[in-house]
Design an enzyme around this catalytic site. Structure first.
Site, mmCIF file in Angstrom:
data_model
loop_
_atom_site.group_PDB
_atom_site.id
_atom_site.type_symbol
_atom_site.label_atom_id
_atom_site.label_comp_id
_atom_site.label_asym_id
_atom_site.label_seq_id
_atom_site.Cartn_x
_atom_site.Cartn_y
_atom_site.Cartn_z
ATOM 1 N N GLY A 1 0.863 -1.094 -0.132
ATOM 2 C CA GLY A 1 -0.163 -0.055 0.050
ATOM 3 C C GLY A 1 1.012 1.195 0.052
ATOM 4 O O GLY A 1 2.149 1.322 -0.239
ATOM 5 N N GLY B 1 3.994 1.062 2.354
ATOM 6 C CA GLY B 1 5.287 0.079 1.911
ATOM 7 C C GLY B 1 4.696 -1.251 1.745
ATOM 8 O O GLY B 1 3.456 -1.551 1.036
ATOM 9 N N ALA B 2 5.492 -2.314 2.048
ATOM 10 C CA ALA B 2 4.733 -3.807 1.590
ATOM 11 C C ALA B 2 4.685 -4.509 2.995
ATOM 12 O O ALA B 2 5.423 -4.392 3.938
ATOM 13 C CB ALA B 2 5.865 -4.466 0.771
ATOM 14 N N ASP C 1 -9.500 4.629 9.544
ATOM 15 C CA ASP C 1 -9.378 4.212 8.068
ATOM 16 C C ASP C 1 -9.730 2.727 7.799
ATOM 17 O O ASP C 1 -9.444 1.879 7.349
ATOM 18 C CB ASP C 1 -7.830 4.002 7.755
#
Length: 320
Positions: free
Chosen positions: A37, A40-41, A151
């Site tokens: 995202g 990062g990973a 979120d």
């Protein structure tokens, strides 16, 4: 301690205690990227000490805004350390290596948005109800401790192999029950979060309820409302337009009523997470194996279509 660790940032003993001192490169093997995202990973990995499969979220704190990145990492680690609930992803520790923080968490097989991608069609109502029920229990825990996720969306709701629902990604979470920061993912943002950008208004846990309502539409229609619009247009329409609703009349009255309850424009008109746990949409009887069955069907579909590779998590614009 490796020289790459920001020693200035670790002079404070309380900050230093947030991180394990071992080299994560020696503790975790078989790293395989399973999603990514804006942050990062995320990797699956094996802990050599226990042979347990874990998830590792790698967060870099170099480059532009390195100080802010480092502060955000500290904030997220502090947040994860205090969370203990069956419907919130379990935090296992954080390590530092090569200007990167390794956040180690329990391994979940997929995000709910990944399930949508594999099936290429909306989830069944019973499945949506089971996922929503689990997410609500996690939210009720957060809200009872005066915390806001900020979120909530399908990409941040995960499932374990056993079909347990887990809230994840607390990078934007607030430890205060009243907040004013303009953060989140545009299509899932509550009107009052958008208004906070210019009017410096405060908002509360009600914003998570709005985002959960949008997530229900996402699961029922494969995308959130207004997805094709630009961010500026999305913000304007969320504030000025009528609340979104489920488009199809084939969904049950209870489902439609639940979504409408979550998507009240006035925050105080939205039910609390505790009250929504009593809503018939999530309380109605359903098979205990509903999510395990979904997982099994998804595995078959994934193997048929891709011969088993990981499905990348959906990447959306996230405002931090």
């Amino acid at each position: 301690m490796p020289s790459t660790i920001p020693t200035e940032g670790l002079k404070d003993p309380e900050t230093a205690e947030l991180f394990f001192k071992e080299d994560p490169e020696k503790l975790f093997t078989d790293l395989r990227e399973v999603g990514h995202g804006s942050f990062g990973a995320v990797y699956s990995a094996r802990d050599v000490r226990t042979n347990e499969v874990v998830a590792i979220k790698k967060l870099s704190y170099t480059g532009m805004q390195s100080t802010k990145k480092w502060q955000d990492i500290i904030k997220e680690v502090r947040f994860l350390q205090i969370l203990k609930h069956p419907n919130i992803i379990e935090y296992k520790g954080c390590y530092l290596s090569e200007h990167t923080a390794w956040l180690v968490m329990e391994y979940c097989i997929r995000s709910v948005s990944d399930f949508l991608k594999v099936h290429k069609k909306p989830l069944q109502e019973m499945e949506i109800a089971a996922i929503t029920h689990g997410a609500l229990q996690g939210l009720a825990y957060l809200h009872s401790h005066a915390m806001i996720h900020r979120d909530i969306k399908a990409a941040n709701i995960l499932l374990t192999e056993q079909g347990q629902v887990k809230l994840a990604d607390f990078g934007l979470a607030s430890m205060a029950s009243r907040a004013s920061s303009f953060v989140g993912t545009p299509n899932w943002m509550a009107p009052e979060v958008i208004l906070a950008k210019d009017e410096e208004q405060q908002y509360g846990t009600e914003v998570d309820i709005w985002s959960l309502g949008i997530t229900c539409i996402e699961l029922a229609e494969m995308k959130p409302p207004l997805q094709s619009n630009s961010s500026v247009s999305v913000f304007s329409r969320i504030i000025r337009s009528e609340s979104p609703t489920l488009q199809s009349t084939e969904w049950s009255y209870h489902f439609r009523h639940f979504v409408d309850s979550c998507l009240q424009k006035i925050p105080q008109d939205r039910p609390t997470s505790q009250k929504l746990l009593k809503h018939m949409f999530v309380r109605r009887e359903r098979p205990e194996t509903v999510l395990i069955d979904l997982i099994q069907r998804t595995k078959v579909l994934s193997q048929e279509a891709h011969n088993g590779p990981a499905v990348e998590s959906q990447e959306e614009e996230v405002i931090t």
